[in-house]
Design a protein around this motif. Structure first.
Motif, PDB file in Angstrom:
ATOM      1  N   VAL A 186      42.186  36.737  39.489  1.00 55.90           N
ATOM      2  CA  VAL A 186      41.394  35.945  38.549  1.00 55.90           C
ATOM      3  C   VAL A 186      40.315  35.170  39.305  1.00 55.90           C
ATOM      4  CG1 VAL A 186      41.463  34.075  36.850  1.00 55.90           C
ATOM      5  CG2 VAL A 186      43.297  35.782  36.902  1.00 55.90           C
ATOM      6  N   ALA A 187      40.638  34.730  40.500  1.00 55.20           N
ATOM      7  CA  ALA A 187      39.685  33.944  41.295  1.00 55.20           C
ATOM      8  C   ALA A 187      38.436  34.756  41.630  1.00 55.20           C
ATOM      9  CB  ALA A 187      40.356  33.454  42.577  1.00 55.20           C
ATOM     10  N   THR A 188      38.616  36.019  42.015  1.00 50.67           N
ATOM     11  CA  THR A 188      37.444  36.843  42.322  1.00 50.67           C
ATOM     12  C   THR A 188      36.681  37.206  41.051  1.00 50.67           C
ATOM     13  OG1 THR A 188      38.907  38.784  42.337  1.00 50.67           O
ATOM     14  CG2 THR A 188      38.368  37.784  44.469  1.00 50.67           C
ATOM     15  N   GLN A 189      37.385  37.294  39.918  1.00 44.51           N
ATOM     16  CA  GLN A 189      36.701  37.503  38.647  1.00 44.51           C
ATOM     17  C   GLN A 189      35.838  36.292  38.301  1.00 44.51           C
ATOM     18  OE1 GLN A 189      39.441  38.725  35.554  1.00 44.51           O
ATOM     19  NE2 GLN A 189      40.537  40.087  36.945  1.00 44.51           N
ATOM     20  N   TRP A 190      36.310  35.105  38.666  1.00 46.82           N
ATOM     21  CA  TRP A 190      35.499  33.902  38.474  1.00 46.82           C
ATOM     22  C   TRP A 190      34.209  33.991  39.283  1.00 46.82           C
ATOM     23  CZ3 TRP A 190      34.047  29.547  36.228  1.00 46.82           C
ATOM     24  CH2 TRP A 190      33.335  28.606  36.978  1.00 46.82           C
ATOM     25  N   CYS A 191      34.308  34.502  40.493  1.00 48.29           N
ATOM     26  CA  CYS A 191      33.118  34.655  41.321  1.00 48.29           C
ATOM     27  C   CYS A 191      32.119  35.605  40.668  1.00 48.29           C
ATOM     28  CB  CYS A 191      33.501  35.176  42.706  1.00 48.29           C
ATOM     29  SG  CYS A 191      34.504  34.036  43.685  1.00 48.29           S
ATOM     30  N   VAL A 192      32.617  36.693  40.096  1.00 48.65           N
ATOM     31  CA  VAL A 192      31.734  37.629  39.402  1.00 48.65           C
ATOM     32  C   VAL A 192      31.068  36.943  38.214  1.00 48.65           C
ATOM     33  CG1 VAL A 192      31.631  39.799  38.128  1.00 48.65           C
ATOM     34  CG2 VAL A 192      33.100  39.607  40.136  1.00 48.65           C
ATOM     35  N   ALA A 193      31.814  36.095  37.513  1.00 52.90           N
ATOM     36  CA  ALA A 193      31.235  35.351  36.391  1.00 52.90           C
ATOM     37  C   ALA A 193      30.132  34.408  36.880  1.00 52.90           C
ATOM     38  CB  ALA A 193      32.328  34.558  35.678  1.00 52.90           C
ATOM     39  N   VAL A 194      30.329  33.809  38.051  1.00 54.47           N
ATOM     40  CA  VAL A 194      29.309  32.930  38.634  1.00 54.47           C
ATOM     41  C   VAL A 194      28.053  33.721  38.944  1.00 54.47           C
ATOM     42  CG1 VAL A 194      28.707  31.563  40.681  1.00 54.47           C
ATOM     43  CG2 VAL A 194      30.918  31.230  39.558  1.00 54.47           C
ATOM     44  N   TYR A 195      28.210  34.855  39.618  1.00 53.01           N
ATOM     45  CA  TYR A 195      27.051  35.680  39.963  1.00 53.01           C
ATOM     46  C   TYR A 195      26.298  36.121  38.701  1.00 53.01           C
ATOM     47  CZ  TYR A 195      29.814  36.151  44.279  1.00 53.01           C
ATOM     48  OH  TYR A 195      30.553  35.906  45.405  1.00 53.01           O
ATOM     49  N   PHE A 197      26.339  34.770  35.556  1.00 50.31           N
ATOM     50  CA  PHE A 197      25.730  33.656  34.827  1.00 50.31           C
ATOM     51  C   PHE A 197      24.446  33.197  35.503  1.00 50.31           C
ATOM     52  CE2 PHE A 197      25.186  29.029  34.475  1.00 50.31           C
ATOM     53  CZ  PHE A 197      24.981  28.913  33.107  1.00 50.31           C
ATOM     54  N   CYS A 198      24.503  32.992  36.808  1.00 47.65           N
ATOM     55  CA  CYS A 198      23.318  32.514  37.525  1.00 47.65           C
ATOM     56  C   CYS A 198      22.196  33.546  37.492  1.00 47.65           C
ATOM     57  CB  CYS A 198      23.684  32.170  38.969  1.00 47.65           C
ATOM     58  SG  CYS A 198      24.779  30.740  39.120  1.00 47.65           S
ATOM     59  N   PHE A 199      22.552  34.817  37.585  1.00 47.25           N
ATOM     60  CA  PHE A 199      21.529  35.866  37.516  1.00 47.25           C
ATOM     61  C   PHE A 199      20.846  35.874  36.163  1.00 47.25           C
ATOM     62  CE2 PHE A 199      20.484  40.242  36.214  1.00 47.25           C
ATOM     63  CZ  PHE A 199      19.499  40.532  37.138  1.00 47.25           C
ATOM     64  N   VAL A 200      21.619  35.809  35.088  1.00 50.18           N
ATOM     65  CA  VAL A 200      21.050  35.855  33.742  1.00 50.18           C
ATOM     66  C   VAL A 200      20.138  34.668  33.496  1.00 50.18           C
ATOM     67  CG1 VAL A 200      21.599  35.706  31.290  1.00 50.18           C
ATOM     68  CG2 VAL A 200      22.906  37.243  32.759  1.00 50.18           C
ATOM     69  N   ALA A 232      23.762  25.664  39.530  1.00 55.17           N
ATOM     70  CA  ALA A 232      23.918  26.918  40.274  1.00 55.17           C
ATOM     71  C   ALA A 232      24.396  26.655  41.697  1.00 55.17           C
ATOM     72  CB  ALA A 232      22.597  27.674  40.295  1.00 55.17           C
ATOM     73  N   VAL A 233      23.943  25.559  42.298  1.00 50.38           N
ATOM     74  CA  VAL A 233      24.407  25.202  43.636  1.00 50.38           C
ATOM     75  C   VAL A 233      25.912  24.949  43.618  1.00 50.38           C
ATOM     76  CG1 VAL A 233      24.314  23.433  45.436  1.00 50.38           C
ATOM     77  CG2 VAL A 233      22.194  24.299  44.431  1.00 50.38           C
ATOM     78  N   LEU A 234      26.370  24.215  42.600  1.00 54.58           N
ATOM     79  CA  LEU A 234      27.809  23.930  42.496  1.00 54.58           C
ATOM     80  C   LEU A 234      28.604  25.209  42.259  1.00 54.58           C
ATOM     81  CD1 LEU A 234      27.763  20.676  40.303  1.00 54.58           C
ATOM     82  CD2 LEU A 234      27.914  20.875  42.798  1.00 54.58           C
ATOM     83  N   LEU A 235      28.111  26.063  41.369  1.00 56.93           N
ATOM     84  CA  LEU A 235      28.816  27.304  41.066  1.00 56.93           C
ATOM     85  C   LEU A 235      28.881  28.225  42.283  1.00 56.93           C
ATOM     86  CD1 LEU A 235      27.374  28.046  37.515  1.00 56.93           C
ATOM     87  CD2 LEU A 235      29.722  27.390  38.068  1.00 56.93           C
ATOM     88  N   TYR A 236      27.765  28.357  42.992  1.00 56.68           N
ATOM     89  CA  TYR A 236      27.756  29.227  44.171  1.00 56.68           C
ATOM     90  C   TYR A 236      28.590  28.635  45.305  1.00 56.68           C
ATOM     91  CZ  TYR A 236      24.935  33.381  43.413  1.00 56.68           C
ATOM     92  OH  TYR A 236      24.496  34.617  43.014  1.00 56.68           O
ATOM     93  N   THR A 237      28.680  27.314  45.356  1.00 54.45           N
ATOM     94  CA  THR A 237      29.552  26.688  46.356  1.00 54.45           C
ATOM     95  C   THR A 237      30.999  27.081  46.107  1.00 54.45           C
ATOM     96  OG1 THR A 237      28.041  24.807  46.611  1.00 54.45           O
ATOM     97  CG2 THR A 237      30.318  24.492  47.327  1.00 54.45           C
ATOM     98  N   SER A 238      31.409  27.075  44.832  1.00 51.45           N
ATOM     99  CA  SER A 238      32.781  27.478  44.509  1.00 51.45           C
ATOM    100  C   SER A 238      33.009  28.946  44.877  1.00 51.45           C
ATOM    101  CB  SER A 238      33.055  27.250  43.027  1.00 51.45           C
ATOM    102  OG  SER A 238      32.314  28.147  42.208  1.00 51.45           O
ATOM    103  N   ALA A 239      32.035  29.803  44.588  1.00 53.50           N
ATOM    104  CA  ALA A 239      32.171  31.226  44.931  1.00 53.50           C
ATOM    105  C   ALA A 239      32.187  31.428  46.440  1.00 53.50           C
ATOM    106  CB  ALA A 239      31.039  32.024  44.294  1.00 53.50           C
ATOM    107  N   ALA A 240      31.400  30.627  47.166  1.00 54.27           N
ATOM    108  CA  ALA A 240      31.338  30.757  48.623  1.00 54.27           C
ATOM    109  C   ALA A 240      32.651  30.358  49.280  1.00 54.27           C
ATOM    110  CB  ALA A 240      30.200  29.896  49.172  1.00 54.27           C
ATOM    111  N   VAL A 241      33.460  29.550  48.585  1.00 59.24           N
ATOM    112  CA  VAL A 241      34.778  29.168  49.101  1.00 59.24           C
ATOM    113  C   VAL A 241      35.842  30.161  48.647  1.00 59.24           C
ATOM    114  CG1 VAL A 241      36.573  27.401  49.035  1.00 59.24           C
ATOM    115  CG2 VAL A 241      34.180  26.719  49.225  1.00 59.24           C
ATOM    116  N   ILE A 242      35.789  30.520  47.362  1.00 58.94           N
ATOM    117  CA  ILE A 242      36.847  31.337  46.772  1.00 58.94           C
ATOM    118  C   ILE A 242      36.803  32.780  47.255  1.00 58.94           C
ATOM    119  CG2 ILE A 242      37.668  32.322  44.597  1.00 58.94           C
ATOM    120  CD1 ILE A 242      36.847  29.702  43.254  1.00 58.94           C
ATOM    121  N   TRP A 243      35.614  33.384  47.260  1.00 54.99           N
ATOM    122  CA  TRP A 243      35.533  34.810  47.581  1.00 54.99           C
ATOM    123  C   TRP A 243      36.085  35.144  48.972  1.00 54.99           C
ATOM    124  CZ3 TRP A 243      34.579  39.000  44.634  1.00 54.99           C
ATOM    125  CH2 TRP A 243      34.403  40.205  45.301  1.00 54.99           C
TER     126      TRP A 243
END
Length: 301
Positions: A186-195, A197-200, A232-243
């Motif tokens: 689920v955590a990596t799926q969250w990262c995909v959701a971050v990518y 959302f920010c792209f769109v 987006a900075v906050l979201l990508y920070t979470s992805a940069a830790v989780i992924w």
């Protein structure tokens, strides 16, 4: 279209430094894909991508030159300054990618098995592909916003970074679909959701700027863009830790590349690419947030 009282043809579109850069882009682009199509040759997805880049950039450049030379761009429902700035940045990124991919996959030192003539054509195409990148990068350099200058948003550092962010996100998506196993947790799926959302949202920001519709919005566009960039900075920070944790920690993934992993179809390789470009995009969004505090843009230029 109302008459401006001036000449029907805009010769400055061809004689100005930016106009000369565009003429060179048209020349180098046409030469590159002609060399490849005539004798150089291409194959597989990589070659098709390169040919698409060169033909697409050539077609849009011809369109821009024609519109500016004939003043037809005044008939279009576009913010012309934003459109040309966004395309120049996108073409720079696409052309440098093609200029790296084509020689990497298709140029060789020896003549076997394609023959010396085909090899020479491929080398020549690679040289002109590099020159094409330089021509587009030159336009970006010439049209970028100068300190104190009133200009289009897409010509500012923040606007140009939006194009780079979307381009990097496309690289991430390419790695995601290449057997990255992102659905495992689920955590990596969250990262995909971050990518995603920010792209769109980034694409929507660019689209509103290019179409010149920002003034029609019921909320302050400039402030909203800054707030989104902070999010987006906050979201990508979470992805940069989780992924990296769920891909490279020994509890969830593999800290080292598996020895039996097939080249080109290895999930670990795709996960590494995603991790690297996650940090790249995080840095881009941080820079975007920093620059967005210093600019003011005019939506109708």
């Amino acid at each position: 279209m109302e008459s401006t009282g001036g000449p029907y043809l805009n010769t400055a579109a061809l004689t100005s430094p930016v106009g000369i850069a565009r003429l060179l882009q048209m020349t180098f682009g046409c030469t590159t894909f002609s060399l490849v199509a005539h004798r150089g040759g291409f194959s597989a997805a990589y070659g098709t991508f390169c040919m698409f880049v060169w033909t697409f950039c050539f077609a849009i450049t011809v369109f821009i030159i024609t519109c500016e030379f004939t003043h037809l761009h005044s008939c279009l429902s576009l913010s012309w300054g934003n459109f040309t700035a966004a395309f120049a940045m996108l073409a720079t990124l696409m052309s440098v990618t093609a200029a790296v991919i084509y020689p990497l996959y298709f140029v060789q030192v020896g003549c076997y098995p394609i023959g010396c003539e085909a090899r020479d054509f491929r080398i020549a195409a690679s040289v002109f592909a590099g020159l094409l990148f330089v021509a587009y990068a030159t336009e970006v350099f010439l049209t970028r916003a100068k300190p104190g200058q009133v200009t289009s948003y897409m010509a500012t550092i923040s606007g140009l970074l939006k194009i780079v962010q979307a381009f990097v996100a496309c690289i991430i998506f390419g790695a995601l679909v290449n057997d990255s196993q992102y659905g495992k947790y689920v955590a990596t799926q969250w990262c995909v959701a971050v990518y995603s959302f920010c792209f769109v949202v980034t694409v929507v920001v660019v689209a509103f700027s290019v179409t010149g519709k920002t003034a029609l919005l019921w909320f302050p566009f400039e402030r909203s863009v800054v707030i989104y960039t902070f999010g987006a900075v906050l979201l990508y920070t979470s992805a940069a830790v989780i992924w990296p944790v769920f891909c490279f920690d020994s509890k969830y993934g593999s800290p080292r590349r598996p020895g039996l992993c097939a080249k080109g179809r290895c999930p670990w390789d795709s996960q590494l690419v995603i991790a690297i470009f996650t940090y790249v995009n995080l840095l881009l969004y941080v820079l975007d947030l920093a620059y967005s505090q210093r600019i003011r843009f005019v939506s109708h230029l």
